[in-house]
Write a protein that holds these residues in place. Structure first.
Motif, PDB file in Angstrom:
ATOM      1  N   ARG A   1     -37.720  90.869-108.751  1.00 49.80           N
ATOM      2  CA  ARG A   1     -38.946  91.534-109.071  1.00 49.80           C
ATOM      3  C   ARG A   1     -38.539  93.074-108.714  1.00 49.80           C
ATOM      4  N   ILE A   2     -39.097  93.927-109.744  1.00 46.05           N
ATOM      5  CA  ILE A   2     -39.070  95.421-109.314  1.00 46.05           C
ATOM      6  C   ILE A   2     -39.943  95.594-108.556  1.00 46.05           C
ATOM      7  N   SER A   3     -39.611  95.924-107.179  1.00 43.73           N
ATOM      8  CA  SER A   3     -40.633  96.400-106.232  1.00 43.73           C
ATOM      9  C   SER A   3     -39.986  97.071-105.111  1.00 43.73           C
ATOM     10  N   PRO A   4     -40.520  98.033-104.266  1.00 40.38           N
ATOM     11  CA  PRO A   4     -39.755  98.671-103.366  1.00 40.38           C
ATOM     12  C   PRO A   4     -39.083  97.990-102.266  1.00 40.38           C
ATOM     13  N   GLU A   5     -39.383  96.793-101.843  1.00 38.44           N
ATOM     14  CA  GLU A   5     -38.857  95.910-100.728  1.00 38.44           C
ATOM     15  C   GLU A   5     -37.520  95.146-101.333  1.00 38.44           C
ATOM     16  N   LYS A   6     -37.546  94.885-102.672  1.00 34.29           N
ATOM     17  CA  LYS A   6     -36.293  94.493-103.233  1.00 34.29           C
ATOM     18  C   LYS A   6     -35.282  95.393-103.474  1.00 34.29           C
ATOM     19  N   ARG A   7     -35.336  96.746-103.422  1.00 29.80           N
ATOM     20  CA  ARG A   7     -34.451  97.923-103.626  1.00 29.80           C
ATOM     21  C   ARG A   7     -33.553  97.865-104.885  1.00 29.80           C
ATOM     22  N   PRO A   8     -34.180  97.485-105.991  1.00 29.24           N
ATOM     23  CA  PRO A   8     -33.374  98.051-107.175  1.00 29.24           C
ATOM     24  C   PRO A   8     -32.685  99.283-107.108  1.00 29.24           C
ATOM     25  N   ASP A   9     -33.395 100.324-106.620  1.00 26.50           N
ATOM     26  CA  ASP A   9     -32.479 101.703-106.523  1.00 26.50           C
ATOM     27  C   ASP A   9     -31.300 101.606-105.879  1.00 26.50           C
ATOM     28  N   ARG A  10     -31.132 100.951-104.867  1.00 22.95           N
ATOM     29  CA  ARG A  10     -29.894 100.428-104.095  1.00 22.95           C
ATOM     30  C   ARG A  10     -29.060  99.890-105.089  1.00 22.95           C
TER      31      ARG A  10
ATOM     32  N   VAL B   1     -42.168  92.976-113.733  1.00 25.60           N
ATOM     33  CA  VAL B   1     -42.702  94.084-113.010  1.00 25.60           C
ATOM     34  C   VAL B   1     -44.270  93.718-112.976  1.00 25.60           C
ATOM     35  N   ASP B   2     -44.448  93.330-111.588  1.00 27.51           N
ATOM     36  CA  ASP B   2     -46.139  93.143-111.392  1.00 27.51           C
ATOM     37  C   ASP B   2     -46.651  94.389-111.662  1.00 27.51           C
ATOM     38  N   LYS B   3     -48.125  94.300-111.805  1.00 28.75           N
ATOM     39  CA  LYS B   3     -49.079  95.516-111.901  1.00 28.75           C
ATOM     40  C   LYS B   3     -49.190  96.247-110.556  1.00 28.75           C
ATOM     41  N   VAL B   4     -48.994  95.678-109.548  1.00 28.06           N
ATOM     42  CA  VAL B   4     -49.003  96.280-108.236  1.00 28.06           C
ATOM     43  C   VAL B   4     -47.721  97.104-108.237  1.00 28.06           C
ATOM     44  N   ASP B   5     -46.722  96.964-108.764  1.00 28.83           N
ATOM     45  CA  ASP B   5     -45.320  97.539-108.882  1.00 28.83           C
ATOM     46  C   ASP B   5     -44.989  98.559-110.199  1.00 28.83           C
ATOM     47  N   GLN B   6     -46.234  98.594-110.976  1.00 28.41           N
ATOM     48  CA  GLN B   6     -46.012  99.567-112.258  1.00 28.41           C
ATOM     49  C   GLN B   6     -45.875 100.925-111.907  1.00 28.41           C
ATOM     50  N   ALA B   7     -46.468 101.404-110.992  1.00 28.69           N
ATOM     51  CA  ALA B   7     -46.213 102.825-110.583  1.00 28.69           C
ATOM     52  C   ALA B   7     -44.699 103.064-110.051  1.00 28.69           C
ATOM     53  N   TYR B   8     -44.293 102.258-109.311  1.00 25.28           N
ATOM     54  CA  TYR B   8     -42.966 102.368-108.533  1.00 25.28           C
ATOM     55  C   TYR B   8     -42.079 102.167-109.982  1.00 25.28           C
ATOM     56  N   TRP B   9     -42.298 101.153-110.621  1.00 23.26           N
ATOM     57  CA  TRP B   9     -41.344 100.951-111.884  1.00 23.26           C
ATOM     58  C   TRP B   9     -41.391 102.460-112.875  1.00 23.26           C
ATOM     59  N   GLU B  10     -42.376 102.998-113.006  1.00 25.15           N
ATOM     60  CA  GLU B  10     -42.530 104.007-113.927  1.00 25.15           C
ATOM     61  C   GLU B  10     -41.808 105.485-113.384  1.00 25.15           C
ATOM     62  N   LYS B  11     -42.216 105.636-112.009  1.00 26.47           N
ATOM     63  CA  LYS B  11     -41.968 106.756-111.345  1.00 26.47           C
ATOM     64  C   LYS B  11     -40.480 106.884-110.676  1.00 26.47           C
TER      65      LYS B  11
END
Length: 362
Positions: free
Chosen positions: A180-189, A207-217
């Motif tokens: 998942r694309i989510s802050p705790e999974k740390r794709p940025d790392r 990309v779940d709806k709850v993580d949409q902003a994290y994905w876009e920004k």
């Protein structure tokens, strides 16, 4: 044994795309049938199983645009389970907590596998309210935040041995990120590790709806800035075998108490080593230097990404076969079912004897 498996209705069993819990329910249910047990699966109607299917929603709720609230469908499913509870030796729940007040009178013949994180403060008073329910953790680390509860065991997940074929060579030569694309999974790392190594990174994720902003920004702009990073999107089971099997290593750069991390053993089944940050269940799943590397920093992950090419992929696969097959998982659950069933019969016998003694005295 006569076993009921009660699955979430969000995804079908197995899920068409992402859905770790439903995937494990599918593997466990079919393996129990193969081992000779009489299994009934309560799940969405589009599920595929070797067991007897009781459809509790027409299709998986996530895929039904007409569904606004999942709770009514789950409560209706639990009413079917409650009405048929006497037919089964064991009721095995995979739906967290919704069933507790509805089946409290037969808690002794249930087990509940907790598939999610348990470090949320709202859970502590809940589980203290229902101490009689036997619970199963999917790693020992998952238990740490919980108050004293009725732990029946820790049972690691497993996959069918023939689900993901072994790949003796990493034909693609890239790093993989799956989940998942989510802050705790740390794709940025993962992106930073790829940038420092210069290796290609392929990201297959939802990309779940709850993580949409994290994905876009955060993540989409990072991907756009790096030519060696490719976003594939959500993939299915058939695509997963090639995606993982052709990778030099799977990056698992998590930053949260991961309860298990199914993708780690999926990669291991392909022979692909895992580079994972030391969080949650990771030290219980990986054998450092054999099935992958456990790291603390980005710098260590970069170093291990180069070392991953030198690991013996046959040994990675052997580590999977030794500990993480569906056959082993089902055997562990059957041993637990039998133990709980034996305790239940003993308690019922003791209650009957007590009742007879009271009757004689009166």
């Amino acid at each position: 044994m006569k076993i009921a498996q009660i699955a979430p209705l969000t995804e079908c069993v197995p899920p068409k795309l992402y859905g770790g819990t439903e995937r494990i329910v599918a593997y466990l249910t079919d393996e129990l049938v193969r081992q000779g047990h009489e299994v009934t699966l309560f799940a969405s109607g589009d599920s595929r199983t070797l067991a007897q299917l009781v459809p509790c929603a027409h299709v998986a709720l996530r895929l039904n645009p007409q569904v606004r609230d999942p709770i009514p469908y789950n409560v209706m499913m639990l009413e079917q389970v409650r009405q048929r509870a006497d037919e089964f030796d064991i009721l095995h729940f995979h739906i967290d907590m919704l069933h507790f007040p509805l089946v409290r009178e037969c808690a002794g013949k249930t087990i509940t596998t907790l598939h999610g994180r348990l470090d949320l403060p709202d859970l502590v008073p809940f589980y203290r309210t229902f101490p009689e329910f036997p619970l199963v953790s999917i790693s020992n680390d998952q238990r740490k935040p919980m108050p004293p509860v009725n732990w029946a065991g820790t049972i690691y997940h497993g996959l069918p041995a023939d689900l993901l074929p072994f790949q003796p060579e990493a034909a693609g030569g890239y790093l993989a990120f799956l989940g998942r694309i989510s802050p705790e999974k740390r794709p940025d790392r993962a992106i930073e590790i790829a940038a420092r190594t210069g290796m290609i990174l392929k990201i297959a994720a939802k990309v779940d709806k709850v993580d949409q902003a994290y994905w876009e920004k955060t993540i989409a702009p990072l991907i756009a800035r790096h030519d060696n990073v490719e976003f594939i999107g959500e993939i299915n089971e058939a695509q997963k075998a090639q995606f993982l099997g052709n990778a030099t290593a799977l990056l698992f750069p998590i930053d949260w108490p991961e309860p298990f991390g199914l993708v780690m053993i999926e990669a291991m089944a392909c022979g692909t080593p895992v580079i994972a940050f030391n969080c949650g269940s990771v030290p219980e799943v990986l054998d450092h230097g054999v099935s992958g590397f456990i790291v603390e920093t980005i710098e260590q992950a970069v170093e291990c990404a180069q070392k991953a090419r030198g690991l013996d992929r046959h040994l990675v696969r052997a580590a999977f076969e030794a500990r993480f097959t569906a056959e082993r998982m089902a055997r562990d659950y059957v041993a637990l079912y039998e133990r709980l069933s034996l305790v239940g019969r003993h308690e019922a016998f003791s209650a009957t004897q007590t009742a007879r003694s009271v009757s004689v005295l009166m």
